[in-house]
Motif scaffolding. Sequence first.
Motif, PDB file in Angstrom:
ATOM      1  N   ARG A   1       0.833  -1.206   0.000  1.00 17.57           N
ATOM      2  CA  ARG A   1       0.000   0.000   0.000  1.00 17.57           C
ATOM      3  C   ARG A   1       0.868   1.257   0.000  1.00 17.57           C
ATOM      4  NH1 ARG A   1      -2.784  -3.446   3.626  1.00 17.57           N
ATOM      5  NH2 ARG A   1      -2.216  -2.283   5.507  1.00 17.57           N
ATOM      6  N   HIS A   2       1.991   1.201   0.695  1.00 17.44           N
ATOM      7  CA  HIS A   2       2.944   2.308   0.675  1.00 17.44           C
ATOM      8  C   HIS A   2       3.434   2.554  -0.751  1.00 17.44           C
ATOM      9  CE1 HIS A   2       7.168   3.824   2.131  1.00 17.44           C
ATOM     10  NE2 HIS A   2       6.472   4.785   1.556  1.00 17.44           N
ATOM     11  N   ALA A   3       3.793   1.482  -1.441  1.00 20.50           N
ATOM     12  CA  ALA A   3       4.265   1.606  -2.825  1.00 20.50           C
ATOM     13  C   ALA A   3       3.173   2.147  -3.732  1.00 20.50           C
ATOM     14  CB  ALA A   3       4.752   0.246  -3.328  1.00 20.50           C
ATOM     15  N   ALA A   4       1.918   1.725  -3.488  1.00 20.00           N
ATOM     16  CA  ALA A   4       0.808   2.219  -4.304  1.00 20.00           C
ATOM     17  C   ALA A   4       0.605   3.715  -4.103  1.00 20.00           C
ATOM     18  CB  ALA A   4      -0.467   1.450  -3.963  1.00 20.00           C
ATOM     19  N   LEU A   5       0.744   4.187  -2.859  1.00 19.76           N
ATOM     20  CA  LEU A   5       0.614   5.618  -2.597  1.00 19.76           C
ATOM     21  C   LEU A   5       1.712   6.396  -3.323  1.00 19.76           C
ATOM     22  CD1 LEU A   5      -0.487   8.138  -1.195  1.00 19.76           C
ATOM     23  CD2 LEU A   5       0.840   7.500   0.839  1.00 19.76           C
ATOM     24  N   LEU A   6       2.933   5.907  -3.294  1.00 21.95           N
ATOM     25  CA  LEU A   6       4.025   6.594  -3.984  1.00 21.95           C
ATOM     26  C   LEU A   6       3.779   6.664  -5.486  1.00 21.95           C
ATOM     27  CD1 LEU A   6       7.131   5.206  -2.071  1.00 21.95           C
ATOM     28  CD2 LEU A   6       6.034   7.442  -1.808  1.00 21.95           C
ATOM     29  N   ARG A   7       3.208   5.607  -6.048  1.00 17.85           N
ATOM     30  CA  ARG A   7       2.887   5.644  -7.476  1.00 17.85           C
ATOM     31  C   ARG A   7       1.850   6.713  -7.768  1.00 17.85           C
ATOM     32  NH1 ARG A   7       3.267  -0.034  -6.831  1.00 17.85           N
ATOM     33  NH2 ARG A   7       0.994  -0.247  -6.707  1.00 17.85           N
ATOM     34  N   GLU A   8       0.834   6.829  -6.901  1.00 15.62           N
ATOM     35  CA  GLU A   8      -0.179   7.870  -7.074  1.00 15.62           C
ATOM     36  C   GLU A   8       0.441   9.258  -6.971  1.00 15.62           C
ATOM     37  OE1 GLU A   8      -3.538   7.977  -7.728  1.00 15.62           O
ATOM     38  OE2 GLU A   8      -3.301   5.872  -8.287  1.00 15.62           O
ATOM     39  N   MET A   9       1.333   9.430  -6.032  1.00 11.41           N
ATOM     40  CA  MET A   9       2.003  10.721  -5.864  1.00 11.41           C
ATOM     41  C   MET A   9       2.820  11.066  -7.099  1.00 11.41           C
ATOM     42  SD  MET A   9       3.121  10.261  -1.851  1.00 11.41           S
ATOM     43  CE  MET A   9       4.090  11.775  -1.779  1.00 11.41           C
ATOM     44  N   ASP A  10       3.583  10.101  -7.595  1.00 17.59           N
ATOM     45  CA  ASP A  10       4.411  10.352  -8.780  1.00 17.59           C
ATOM     46  C   ASP A  10       3.543  10.677  -9.998  1.00 17.59           C
ATOM     47  OD1 ASP A  10       6.731   9.905  -7.385  1.00 17.59           O
ATOM     48  OD2 ASP A  10       6.888   7.794  -7.958  1.00 17.59           O
ATOM     49  N   ALA A  11       2.441   9.978 -10.144  1.00 22.92           N
ATOM     50  CA  ALA A  11       1.584  10.168 -11.317  1.00 22.92           C
ATOM     51  C   ALA A  11       0.885  11.522 -11.301  1.00 22.92           C
ATOM     52  CB  ALA A  11       0.547   9.044 -11.395  1.00 22.92           C
ATOM     53  N   ASN A  12       0.764  12.126 -10.102  1.00 16.33           N
ATOM     54  CA  ASN A  12      -0.035  13.346  -9.988  1.00 16.33           C
ATOM     55  C   ASN A  12       0.751  14.547  -9.462  1.00 16.33           C
ATOM     56  OD1 ASN A  12      -2.978  12.482 -10.593  1.00 16.33           O
ATOM     57  ND2 ASN A  12      -2.215  10.862  -9.245  1.00 16.33           N
ATOM     58  N   GLY A  13       2.072  14.427  -9.397  1.00  8.64           N
ATOM     59  CA  GLY A  13       2.890  15.571  -9.027  1.00  8.64           C
ATOM     60  C   GLY A  13       2.791  15.980  -7.578  1.00  8.64           C
TER      61      GLY A  13
ATOM     62  N   ILE B   1      -9.560   6.169  -0.462  1.00  9.25           N
ATOM     63  CA  ILE B   1     -11.020   6.266  -0.554  1.00  9.25           C
ATOM     64  C   ILE B   1     -11.415   7.130  -1.748  1.00  9.25           C
ATOM     65  CG2 ILE B   1     -13.073   7.157   0.626  1.00  9.25           C
ATOM     66  CD1 ILE B   1     -11.743   6.332   3.268  1.00  9.25           C
ATOM     67  N   SER B   2     -10.698   8.210  -1.963  1.00 14.36           N
ATOM     68  CA  SER B   2     -10.979   9.113  -3.080  1.00 14.36           C
ATOM     69  C   SER B   2      -9.845   9.061  -4.094  1.00 14.36           C
ATOM     70  CB  SER B   2     -11.154  10.550  -2.579  1.00 14.36           C
ATOM     71  OG  SER B   2     -12.235  10.640  -1.667  1.00 14.36           O
ATOM     72  N   ASP B   3     -10.187   9.294  -5.354  1.00 15.97           N
ATOM     73  CA  ASP B   3      -9.234   9.223  -6.459  1.00 15.97           C
ATOM     74  C   ASP B   3      -8.432  10.519  -6.558  1.00 15.97           C
ATOM     75  OD1 ASP B   3      -8.398   7.885  -9.129  1.00 15.97           O
ATOM     76  OD2 ASP B   3      -9.024   9.903  -9.716  1.00 15.97           O
ATOM     77  N   VAL B   4      -7.102  10.404  -6.633  1.00 15.44           N
ATOM     78  CA  VAL B   4      -6.242  11.580  -6.612  1.00 15.44           C
ATOM     79  C   VAL B   4      -6.398  12.426  -7.874  1.00 15.44           C
ATOM     80  CG1 VAL B   4      -3.854  12.386  -6.496  1.00 15.44           C
ATOM     81  CG2 VAL B   4      -4.578  10.430  -5.097  1.00 15.44           C
ATOM     82  N   ALA B   5      -6.339  11.803  -9.049  1.00 16.05           N
ATOM     83  CA  ALA B   5      -6.422  12.569 -10.299  1.00 16.05           C
ATOM     84  C   ALA B   5      -7.755  13.301 -10.409  1.00 16.05           C
ATOM     85  CB  ALA B   5      -6.223  11.639 -11.493  1.00 16.05           C
ATOM     86  N   SER B   6      -8.835  12.637 -10.039  1.00 19.53           N
ATOM     87  CA  SER B   6     -10.150  13.264 -10.071  1.00 19.53           C
ATOM     88  C   SER B   6     -10.205  14.446  -9.111  1.00 19.53           C
ATOM     89  CB  SER B   6     -11.223  12.232  -9.720  1.00 19.53           C
ATOM     90  OG  SER B   6     -12.512  12.807  -9.715  1.00 19.53           O
ATOM     91  N   TYR B   7      -9.551  14.310  -7.962  1.00 21.38           N
ATOM     92  CA  TYR B   7      -9.542  15.389  -6.971  1.00 21.38           C
ATOM     93  C   TYR B   7      -8.785  16.602  -7.491  1.00 21.38           C
ATOM     94  CZ  TYR B   7     -11.539  15.680  -2.368  1.00 21.38           C
ATOM     95  OH  TYR B   7     -12.392  15.933  -1.331  1.00 21.38           O
TER      96      TYR B   7
END
Length: 270
Positions: free
Chosen positions: A23-35, A230-236
Amino acid sequence: MIIDCHTHLNRYTEDQPATLPERHAALLREMDANGIVHAMVLTSYVNNEDRCSPEEMLAEVEDDPRISVVAGVDVPRLDQDQMDRLRGLLRAGRIRGLKLYPGYQPFHLHDRELRPVYELGAEFGVPVMIHTGDTFNPLAKVRLTHPLLVDDIAVDFRETTFVICHLGNPWFTDAMEVIYKNHNVMGDICGLTLGEFQPRYERFALRCVNDAIAFINDPDKLMFGTDWPISDVASYLRFVDRLEMTDAEREGLLWRNAARLFRLPVVGAA
């Protein structure tokens, strides 16, 4: 620059990664994908195989310079041992805030046993974040999550900074009054939707958050957060792009206020 002031590494559904490192790795991927340059991870009010303790969370992320931890408080089991543990983590600078979950747990924000938590926040200069408004769990009691209840403690504990999480959704008007009125109250706009924003609800949420921005009229009061996963980062981020803000308000929302409040080691935080 973007700081996400409100994320979790809990496992909420069976389709989410089973282990904390995943889950930590998944969060980092979300962060990288969205700046996103930095994220605050909030631990839960309970500890189990899907929701780790603050100490377990720190063991996972403490060497990650892009992640900081806010410790959840287990209020029904708030004893001297738990207070000593939180104090030790704060004294060592290992956590950057405390989080309360009224509604999910059966307590009132003005309960006397919570006074030491508020005093601890003031002593170490860290915020006390408070869940307000709608709950992910339908068994939680939303009567205990009303943002007007934050006014009671904000008045009584003027040296403590409180964060109204989720901007009180759906009690936006009450939340924005408490934030506007009290110098020691801020708000985050996270967790307003499950997954991605849907068009009709997004129009509603945009009206409510724009009204709050206009009423509060202070670039130092609101923070960006998602409540991921819970909420989508890109959509936010697309939602935030549509908000009506001055340049100062947008900069404050996206990173400056969180950097200042949590004393984060990012350029320009001072």
